[in-house]
Design a protein around this motif. Structure first.
Motif, PDB file in Angstrom:
ATOM      1  N   PHE A 105       1.521  23.920 -13.265  1.00 43.51           N
ATOM      2  CA  PHE A 105       1.987  25.307 -13.367  1.00 43.51           C
ATOM      3  C   PHE A 105       1.489  26.129 -12.182  1.00 43.51           C
ATOM      4  CE2 PHE A 105       1.142  29.661 -14.987  1.00 43.51           C
ATOM      5  CZ  PHE A 105       2.463  30.057 -15.170  1.00 43.51           C
ATOM      6  N   SER A 106       0.243  25.934 -11.808  1.00 44.10           N
ATOM      7  CA  SER A 106      -0.309  26.652 -10.654  1.00 44.10           C
ATOM      8  C   SER A 106       0.444  26.295  -9.381  1.00 44.10           C
ATOM      9  CB  SER A 106      -1.792  26.319 -10.487  1.00 44.10           C
ATOM     10  OG  SER A 106      -2.521  26.669 -11.640  1.00 44.10           O
ATOM     11  N   HIS A 107       0.791  25.010  -9.263  1.00 46.61           N
ATOM     12  CA  HIS A 107       1.503  24.560  -8.074  1.00 46.61           C
ATOM     13  C   HIS A 107       2.889  25.199  -7.995  1.00 46.61           C
ATOM     14  CE1 HIS A 107       2.514  22.013  -4.730  1.00 46.61           C
ATOM     15  NE2 HIS A 107       3.518  21.446  -5.385  1.00 46.61           N
ATOM     16  N   ILE A 108       3.572  25.329  -9.127  1.00 49.37           N
ATOM     17  CA  ILE A 108       4.897  25.962  -9.137  1.00 49.37           C
ATOM     18  C   ILE A 108       4.788  27.424  -8.725  1.00 49.37           C
ATOM     19  CG2 ILE A 108       6.795  26.669 -10.632  1.00 49.37           C
ATOM     20  CD1 ILE A 108       6.279  24.115 -12.278  1.00 49.37           C
ATOM     21  N   ILE A 109       3.825  28.142  -9.308  1.00 44.71           N
ATOM     22  CA  ILE A 109       3.631  29.557  -8.958  1.00 44.71           C
ATOM     23  C   ILE A 109       3.316  29.704  -7.475  1.00 44.71           C
ATOM     24  CG2 ILE A 109       2.210  31.593  -9.365  1.00 44.71           C
ATOM     25  CD1 ILE A 109       4.085  30.989 -11.659  1.00 44.71           C
ATOM     26  N   GLU A 110       2.470  28.826  -6.972  1.00 45.52           N
ATOM     27  CA  GLU A 110       2.078  28.902  -5.565  1.00 45.52           C
ATOM     28  C   GLU A 110       3.265  28.635  -4.643  1.00 45.52           C
ATOM     29  OE1 GLU A 110      -0.803  29.706  -2.660  1.00 45.52           O
ATOM     30  OE2 GLU A 110      -0.820  29.927  -4.846  1.00 45.52           O
ATOM     31  N   LEU A 111       4.116  27.678  -5.001  1.00 46.95           N
ATOM     32  CA  LEU A 111       5.294  27.386  -4.185  1.00 46.95           C
ATOM     33  C   LEU A 111       6.227  28.588  -4.102  1.00 46.95           C
ATOM     34  CD1 LEU A 111       6.221  23.740  -5.318  1.00 46.95           C
ATOM     35  CD2 LEU A 111       5.358  24.446  -3.074  1.00 46.95           C
ATOM     36  N   VAL A 112       6.416  29.256  -5.226  1.00 44.09           N
ATOM     37  CA  VAL A 112       7.295  30.431  -5.226  1.00 44.09           C
ATOM     38  C   VAL A 112       6.680  31.565  -4.418  1.00 44.09           C
ATOM     39  CG1 VAL A 112       8.422  32.153  -6.678  1.00 44.09           C
ATOM     40  CG2 VAL A 112       8.293  29.786  -7.449  1.00 44.09           C
ATOM     41  N   LEU A 113       5.394  31.788  -4.584  1.00 45.52           N
ATOM     42  CA  LEU A 113       4.729  32.889  -3.895  1.00 45.52           C
ATOM     43  C   LEU A 113       4.706  32.693  -2.377  1.00 45.52           C
ATOM     44  CD1 LEU A 113       1.661  33.527  -6.255  1.00 45.52           C
ATOM     45  CD2 LEU A 113       3.763  34.866  -6.093  1.00 45.52           C
ATOM     46  N   ARG A 114       4.649  31.463  -1.913  1.00 45.14           N
ATOM     47  CA  ARG A 114       4.540  31.186  -0.475  1.00 45.14           C
ATOM     48  C   ARG A 114       5.884  30.944   0.196  1.00 45.14           C
ATOM     49  NH1 ARG A 114       1.035  34.035  -0.462  1.00 45.14           N
ATOM     50  NH2 ARG A 114      -0.886  33.562  -1.570  1.00 45.14           N
ATOM     51  N   SER A 115       6.960  31.019  -0.558  1.00 48.09           N
ATOM     52  CA  SER A 115       8.279  30.779   0.030  1.00 48.09           C
ATOM     53  C   SER A 115       8.706  31.957   0.905  1.00 48.09           C
ATOM     54  CB  SER A 115       9.307  30.565  -1.080  1.00 48.09           C
ATOM     55  OG  SER A 115      10.608  30.504  -0.552  1.00 48.09           O
ATOM     56  N   ASN A 116       9.354  31.651   2.041  1.00 51.23           N
ATOM     57  CA  ASN A 116       9.864  32.671   2.949  1.00 51.23           C
ATOM     58  C   ASN A 116      11.390  32.699   2.988  1.00 51.23           C
ATOM     59  OD1 ASN A 116       7.331  33.641   3.885  1.00 51.23           O
ATOM     60  ND2 ASN A 116       7.142  31.845   5.214  1.00 51.23           N
ATOM     61  N   GLU A 117      12.028  31.812   2.231  1.00 48.84           N
ATOM     62  CA  GLU A 117      13.489  31.744   2.213  1.00 48.84           C
ATOM     63  C   GLU A 117      13.991  32.692   1.133  1.00 48.84           C
ATOM     64  OE1 GLU A 117      17.389  31.109   2.070  1.00 48.84           O
ATOM     65  OE2 GLU A 117      16.257  30.516   0.282  1.00 48.84           O
ATOM     66  N   LYS A 164      12.300  32.844  -8.536  1.00 52.04           N
ATOM     67  CA  LYS A 164      11.504  33.875  -9.213  1.00 52.04           C
ATOM     68  C   LYS A 164      12.181  34.293 -10.511  1.00 52.04           C
ATOM     69  CE  LYS A 164      10.253  37.412  -6.922  1.00 52.04           C
ATOM     70  NZ  LYS A 164      10.364  38.542  -5.975  1.00 52.04           N
ATOM     71  N   SER A 165      13.490  34.500 -10.443  1.00 52.85           N
ATOM     72  CA  SER A 165      14.227  34.882 -11.643  1.00 52.85           C
ATOM     73  C   SER A 165      14.191  33.774 -12.693  1.00 52.85           C
ATOM     74  CB  SER A 165      15.682  35.206 -11.264  1.00 52.85           C
ATOM     75  OG  SER A 165      16.451  35.510 -12.396  1.00 52.85           O
ATOM     76  N   LEU A 166      14.338  32.514 -12.251  1.00 52.36           N
ATOM     77  CA  LEU A 166      14.351  31.397 -13.195  1.00 52.36           C
ATOM     78  C   LEU A 166      12.988  31.207 -13.859  1.00 52.36           C
ATOM     79  CD1 LEU A 166      15.688  28.939 -14.474  1.00 52.36           C
ATOM     80  CD2 LEU A 166      15.081  27.620 -12.432  1.00 52.36           C
ATOM     81  N   VAL A 167      11.923  31.199 -13.060  1.00 57.85           N
ATOM     82  CA  VAL A 167      10.579  30.995 -13.618  1.00 57.85           C
ATOM     83  C   VAL A 167      10.224  32.128 -14.569  1.00 57.85           C
ATOM     84  CG1 VAL A 167       8.119  30.881 -13.061  1.00 57.85           C
ATOM     85  CG2 VAL A 167       9.769  29.602 -11.681  1.00 57.85           C
ATOM     86  N   GLN A 168      10.571  33.363 -14.197  1.00 58.54           N
ATOM     87  CA  GLN A 168      10.272  34.497 -15.072  1.00 58.54           C
ATOM     88  C   GLN A 168      11.031  34.382 -16.389  1.00 58.54           C
ATOM     89  OE1 GLN A 168      10.854  38.300 -13.209  1.00 58.54           O
ATOM     90  NE2 GLN A 168      10.484  39.458 -15.077  1.00 58.54           N
ATOM     91  N   LYS A 169      12.293  33.947 -16.326  1.00 58.24           N
ATOM     92  CA  LYS A 169      13.083  33.789 -17.547  1.00 58.24           C
ATOM     93  C   LYS A 169      12.490  32.713 -18.444  1.00 58.24           C
ATOM     94  CE  LYS A 169      16.725  31.269 -17.786  1.00 58.24           C
ATOM     95  NZ  LYS A 169      18.065  30.638 -17.651  1.00 58.24           N
ATOM     96  N   LEU A 170      12.102  31.573 -17.853  1.00 58.80           N
ATOM     97  CA  LEU A 170      11.547  30.481 -18.649  1.00 58.80           C
ATOM     98  C   LEU A 170      10.216  30.877 -19.287  1.00 58.80           C
ATOM     99  CD1 LEU A 170      12.356  27.476 -16.270  1.00 58.80           C
ATOM    100  CD2 LEU A 170      13.517  28.097 -18.390  1.00 58.80           C
ATOM    101  N   LEU A 171       9.385  31.581 -18.539  1.00 57.56           N
ATOM    102  CA  LEU A 171       8.116  32.024 -19.096  1.00 57.56           C
ATOM    103  C   LEU A 171       8.328  33.049 -20.210  1.00 57.56           C
ATOM    104  CD1 LEU A 171       5.931  32.371 -15.882  1.00 57.56           C
ATOM    105  CD2 LEU A 171       5.668  30.699 -17.703  1.00 57.56           C
ATOM    106  N   LYS A 172       9.342  33.886 -20.057  1.00 56.05           N
ATOM    107  CA  LYS A 172       9.619  34.881 -21.087  1.00 56.05           C
ATOM    108  C   LYS A 172      10.151  34.221 -22.352  1.00 56.05           C
ATOM    109  CE  LYS A 172      11.990  39.312 -21.739  1.00 56.05           C
ATOM    110  NZ  LYS A 172      12.859  40.335 -21.092  1.00 56.05           N
ATOM    111  N   GLU A 173      10.955  33.166 -22.189  1.00 53.60           N
ATOM    112  CA  GLU A 173      11.519  32.476 -23.342  1.00 53.60           C
ATOM    113  C   GLU A 173      10.454  31.803 -24.195  1.00 53.60           C
ATOM    114  OE1 GLU A 173      14.407  29.783 -21.873  1.00 53.60           O
ATOM    115  OE2 GLU A 173      15.970  31.298 -21.594  1.00 53.60           O
ATOM    116  N   ASN A 174       9.475  31.172 -23.554  1.00 52.19           N
ATOM    117  CA  ASN A 174       8.480  30.435 -24.328  1.00 52.19           C
ATOM    118  C   ASN A 174       7.176  31.199 -24.493  1.00 52.19           C
ATOM    119  OD1 ASN A 174       7.269  30.262 -21.836  1.00 52.19           O
ATOM    120  ND2 ASN A 174       7.104  28.036 -21.800  1.00 52.19           N
TER     121      ASN A 174
END
Length: 526
Positions: free
Chosen positions: A275-287, A295-305
């Motif tokens: 989970f930390s690795h996924i968050i870190e990948l999103v935070l460090r992305s420049n694309e 960001k939208s997908l991870v936030q939605k999945l975290l909100k669902e569960n």
């Protein structure tokens, strides 16, 4: 499973008729039972034909008394013609005899027979030595001509019944829940490669076959079904149905773990470092696009569960998110200090632009993390962290508004969350937030209204006003009078807090006198 009972009466001796319906012939020589809808449709058509004729039926030819079977390819005919011809000839003779004996007209109120019967043959019918009769729902009955050695060899259930009730020429299965699949599963006992026969089946149908195969103790079929389910893709709700069916298998000797490994690892809880690795990948992305969508997908999945992620797993999620918040804050402060340094102003645009872009990315990261924490009702500590960023707020005014405005979006999001009651920070934290970050937010307000598409002015103004009104009356007065001086100078370029000002006014100038008047009238009555 329904109990098998020795037949006490001959099937042909019953009053109901055996109806011939379209049944597909397989290369192995067995006939797949049609669905109950087909059986009901066939019976309905025959009843309608009988009504149109009226009175005594004339002698019917073989062509009119037999339903047409589906067209069979020449390749299939080479395997199944003997079986089919024997069944059809027997049924033709049976039906012709019935039609030849003309029955008198029935009374109008006489209840017609509702039970519909089908004959099914497997393998070489002339060598069959066992009749299995299935009684299903809606009056459907199927008579199967089978072979004892085949059933005993493939089914532990039949082997046990035949060994205890020998000799047996006919057995009955009452209250059969799934006649169609029961017939197909028995037919699979005559196949040399069960898995190959399942390839073109759907996942729901294979699950039905798996259920019947387990009840019959048809091990080869159960294993083939599991191999199929392990390899075939699952679509939509099929995953939940497959997992439920696999876990409901009564025996653990079938090797179901390869199927379940698709949805569960050997570890009891998901590793936090993933989970930390996924968050870190999103935070460090420049694309921009990939970053925005993930960001939208991870936030939605975290909100669902968020409702199911409780206890220790919830604590691990919050710990990871707050660690990321702290890293972003430290990085943002370093970038602010670099961008406000006296030497930085003399640098070329090629050196400045990467720094400003990184400031925007870190501020956007903090806004995303604040959104996630707010969705999980766990943003109280973030409000404390943000309220303590006095150094960051002090450097805020020294940066171009184009680069710093996302920092004010973080402040606005916190005020909205507090105003909606989704976060309950302490009084000191609320006052500190307003003291440290309200002025920077007002400085950027004109830009936020016109340069930030996701900015909702009314929602933010309501959040700020409600946050102010949660403070003691003296603090409300200090903050709102300061806002009034700003609003009278710049107007719409700063938040419109007139609703909060009106509530404060009534609390200050109207309520005390109303309370005094009420106390006087109450004392006068006493």
């Amino acid at each position: 499973m329904a109990e098998l009972k020795p037949a006490t009466a001959s099937l042909d001796a019953r009053t109901t008729k055996i109806r011939n319906v379209p049944i597909a012939v397989t290369p192995e020589g067995f006939w797949c039972c049609p669905s109950q809808a087909v059986l009901q449709k066939t019976a309905k058509n025959q009843n309608q034909q009988a009504k149109t004729k009226g009175g005594a039926s004339p002698p019917a030819s073989k062509a009119s008394s037999i339903q047409r079977a589906p067209t069979i390819s020449s390749e299939r005919r080479t395997h199944s013609t003997p079986t089919r011809s024997k069944i059809n000839s027997e049924e033709q003779r049976c039906l012709s005899g019935e039609n030849a004996a003309t029955n008198p007209p029935k009374a109008v109120n006489e209840t017609p027979q509702k039970q519909h019967k089908v004959s099914v043959g497997f393998g070489q019918l002339e060598m069959s030595d066992l009749k299995v009769v299935l009684y299903g729902k809606d009056g459907v009955a199927v008579k199967m001509s089978v072979h004892k050695n085949i059933l005993a060899e493939n089914s532990t259930f039949f082997a046990d019944k035949l060994s205890r009730q020998s000799p047996v020429s006919s057995v009955e299965v009452t209250d059969c829940d799934d006649v169609e699949i029961y017939v197909e599963t028995v037919g699979l006992m005559y196949c040399s490669d069960v898995k190959q026969r399942l390839i073109k089946q759907t996942v729901p149908r294979v699950l039905r076959i798996l259920k019947v195969a387990e009840l019959l103790g048809f091990r080869a079929c159960v294993i083939s079904c599991l191999d199929y389910l392990e390899a075939v893709p699952w679509v939509g709700e099929e995953e939940d149905n497959v997992v439920s069916s696999i876990r409901n298998l009564q025996s653990e000797n079938y090797g179901v773990s390869p199927v379940l490994k698709r949805v569960a690892s050997d570890l009891t809880t998901p590793p936090n470092d993933t989970f930390s690795h996924i968050i870190e990948l999103v935070l460090r992305s420049n694309e921009d696009r990939g970053r925005r969508e993930m960001k939208s997908l991870v936030q939605k999945l975290l909100k669902e569960n968020s409702t199911t992620c409780t206890g220790g797993s919830s604590d691990l999620c919050a710990e990871t998110l707050y660690r990321s918040c702290q890293n972003c804050l430290e990085s943002l402060l370093t970038l602010f200090q670099q961008a406000t340094d006296s030497d930085f102003a003399e640098q070329s645009l090629n050196i400045k632009e990467p720094v400003f872009r990184q400031i925007a990315l870190e501020a956007d990261n903090l806004l995303w993390l604040a959104e996630i924490l707010a969705d999980r009702n766990a943003a109280d500590d973030f409000a404390v962290m943000w309220a303590r960023q006095r150094d960051l707020a002090g450097l805020h005014s020294k940066l171009p508004v184009k680069s710093r405005h996302l920092v004010s979006c973080v402040t606005a999001r916190l005020f909205v969350t507090i105003g909606k009651g989704e976060m309950l920070p302490s009084k000191d934290t609320r006052r500190l937030l307003l003291d440290i970050w309200l002025q920077p937010l007002m400085d950027d307000y004109n830009w936020l209204q016109h340069g930030c598409r996701s900015f909702d002015r009314k929602v933010v103004e309501e959040g700020i006003g409600r946050t102010i009104l949660t403070l003691p009356l003296e603090d409300q007065q200090t903050i709102l009078l300061s806002w009034l001086g700003k609003f009278l100078k710049v107007g719409d370029s700063c938040p419109n807090l007139q609703k909060a000002f009106e509530v404060w006014w009534r609390r200050t100038f109207i309520r005390p006198y109303a309370d005094q008047q009420g106390n006087r009238s109450q004392s006068g009555r006493s």
